[in-house]
Design a protein around this motif. Structure first.
Motif, PDB file in Angstrom:
ATOM      1  N   ARG A  95      -1.259   7.125   5.943  1.00 33.52           N
ATOM      2  CA  ARG A  95      -1.255   7.482   3.651  1.00 33.52           C
ATOM      3  C   ARG A  95      -1.604   9.256   4.309  1.00 33.52           C
ATOM      4  O   ARG A  95      -1.217   9.877   3.243  1.00 33.52           O
ATOM      5  N   SER A  98       1.991  11.370   4.342  1.00 36.66           N
ATOM      6  CA  SER A  98       2.751  10.730   3.593  1.00 36.66           C
ATOM      7  C   SER A  98       1.710  11.513   2.088  1.00 36.66           C
ATOM      8  O   SER A  98       2.912  12.655   1.421  1.00 36.66           O
ATOM      9  N   ASP A  99       0.503  12.255   2.532  1.00 34.18           N
ATOM     10  CA  ASP A  99      -0.378  13.424   1.898  1.00 34.18           C
ATOM     11  C   ASP A  99       0.301  14.610   2.224  1.00 34.18           C
ATOM     12  O   ASP A  99       0.839  15.628   1.222  1.00 34.18           O
ATOM     13  N   TYR A 102       4.053  15.302   0.811  1.00 30.01           N
ATOM     14  CA  TYR A 102       3.947  15.455  -0.262  1.00 30.01           C
ATOM     15  C   TYR A 102       3.045  17.039  -1.015  1.00 30.01           C
ATOM     16  O   TYR A 102       4.350  18.021  -1.420  1.00 30.01           O
ATOM     17  N   SER A 138       5.291   3.474   7.707  1.00 29.90           N
ATOM     18  CA  SER A 138       4.008   2.868   7.635  1.00 29.90           C
ATOM     19  C   SER A 138       3.218   2.337   6.349  1.00 29.90           C
ATOM     20  O   SER A 138       2.795   2.510   6.260  1.00 29.90           O
ATOM     21  N   HIS A 139       4.660   2.027   5.885  1.00 25.51           N
ATOM     22  CA  HIS A 139       4.985   0.022   5.018  1.00 25.51           C
ATOM     23  C   HIS A 139       4.359  -1.168   5.671  1.00 25.51           C
ATOM     24  O   HIS A 139       4.846  -1.762   4.811  1.00 25.51           O
ATOM     25  N   ALA A 222       9.456   8.484   5.638  1.00 18.36           N
ATOM     26  CA  ALA A 222       7.695   9.262   4.596  1.00 18.36           C
ATOM     27  C   ALA A 222       7.934  10.279   4.092  1.00 18.36           C
ATOM     28  O   ALA A 222       6.893  10.858   2.515  1.00 18.36           O
ATOM     29  N   ARG A 223       8.807  11.394   4.344  1.00 17.83           N
ATOM     30  CA  ARG A 223       9.624  12.008   3.252  1.00 17.83           C
ATOM     31  C   ARG A 223       9.830  11.725   2.031  1.00 17.83           C
ATOM     32  O   ARG A 223       9.897  12.006   0.689  1.00 17.83           O
ATOM     33  N   ARG A 225       9.343   8.989   0.620  1.00 16.85           N
ATOM     34  CA  ARG A 225       7.961   8.525  -0.227  1.00 16.85           C
ATOM     35  C   ARG A 225       7.072   9.350  -1.068  1.00 16.85           C
ATOM     36  O   ARG A 225       7.066   9.262  -2.197  1.00 16.85           O
ATOM     37  N   ALA A 226       6.775  10.642  -0.601  1.00 16.24           N
ATOM     38  CA  ALA A 226       6.293  12.324  -0.901  1.00 16.24           C
ATOM     39  C   ALA A 226       7.860  12.285  -1.885  1.00 16.24           C
ATOM     40  O   ALA A 226       7.156  12.708  -3.202  1.00 16.24           O
TER      41      ALA A 226
END
Length: 230
Positions: A95, A98-99, A102, A138-139, A222-223, A225-226
């Motif tokens: 998490r 991901s943050d 972003y 990461s999901h 991850a990218r 998702r961001a």
């Protein structure tokens, strides 16, 4: 297949079904991180095969082939559950990744480099690479929720990440986000999710190690998702 007393020839059955154990172990291995050893899966499946041979009861109406397949797969799943390769600390790091991505996307107006991500997370580049290995996909599902049905679509630590993202956004946005990935990560995604190559085959194409492929795949997801969170 049976002795005069109605008992199975165990050695004959072992030889007959060991290739099935190896085939399913290889199938599982392509959907799991490199840290999961193929020999461990084969060993677990072999134990499941022995258990099936000793416990099979033909009076219950189930064919031996169906019963042994269930026991082999079940034994491999039990082995994976025992690893607990997705502790809470790993999920927290996923998490945080991901943050961080972003925030960097917003402040830089472009995809950040690995070194920029590592610096923003207060890590060395080596520590960041290890994080990518640990949080690959990461999901991920909690390991105690992994079932035979989940394993059919399991990619590393969870269900197919692209399908998961499609569930959360429309296809046009996802395609646009993929197109904005760095070139190597975009190619990796195409090879894995469209051409259906496994991690080893992708490594051969890109001339990098299998573990590096896993890192880049984790980073690409991850990218995405961001980008889709924007």
């Amino acid at each position: 297949m049976y002795t005069a007393q109605g008992r199975m020839y165990q050695q004959e059955l072992l030889q007959q079904y060991l290739p099935l154990v190896k085939r399913h172990a290889l199938n599982f291995k392509t959907k799991l991180p490199p840290s999961i050893d193929l020999d461990d899966l084969i060993q677990a499946g072999s134990i499941g095969l022995l258990d099936a041979i000793t416990r099979y009861d033909q009076t219950r109406g189930t064919t031996f082939g169906t019963f042994v397949l269930h026991r082999i797969r079940g034994a491999m799943l039990d082995e994976l559950r025992s690893r607990d390769w997705a502790p809470r600390s790993v999920r927290r790091q996923a998490r945080l990744l991901s943050d961080t991505l972003y925030r960097l996307e917003q402040s830089l107006g472009r995809s950040p480099t690995e070194r920029e991500i590592a610096t923003a997370m207060g890590m060395s580049l080596a520590e960041y690479h290890q994080l990518l290995c640990d949080t690959n996909g990461s999901h991920m599902l909690p390991i105690d929720q992994v079932s035979e049905d989940h394993l059919e679509t399991l990619e590393f630590h969870g269900r197919n990440p692209v399908n998961a993202l499609l569930d959360e956004c429309n296809r046009t946005l996802l395609i646009r986000a993929i197109d904005s990935l760095p070139e190597r990560e975009r190619l990796l995604m195409a090879l894995y999710h469209q051409e259906k190559l496994n991690m080893r085959e992708i490594g051969q194409v890109l001339k990098i190690s299998e573990s590096r492929v896993c890192q880049l795949h984790s980073q690409a997801i991850a990218r995405l998702r961001a980008k889709l969170a924007d």
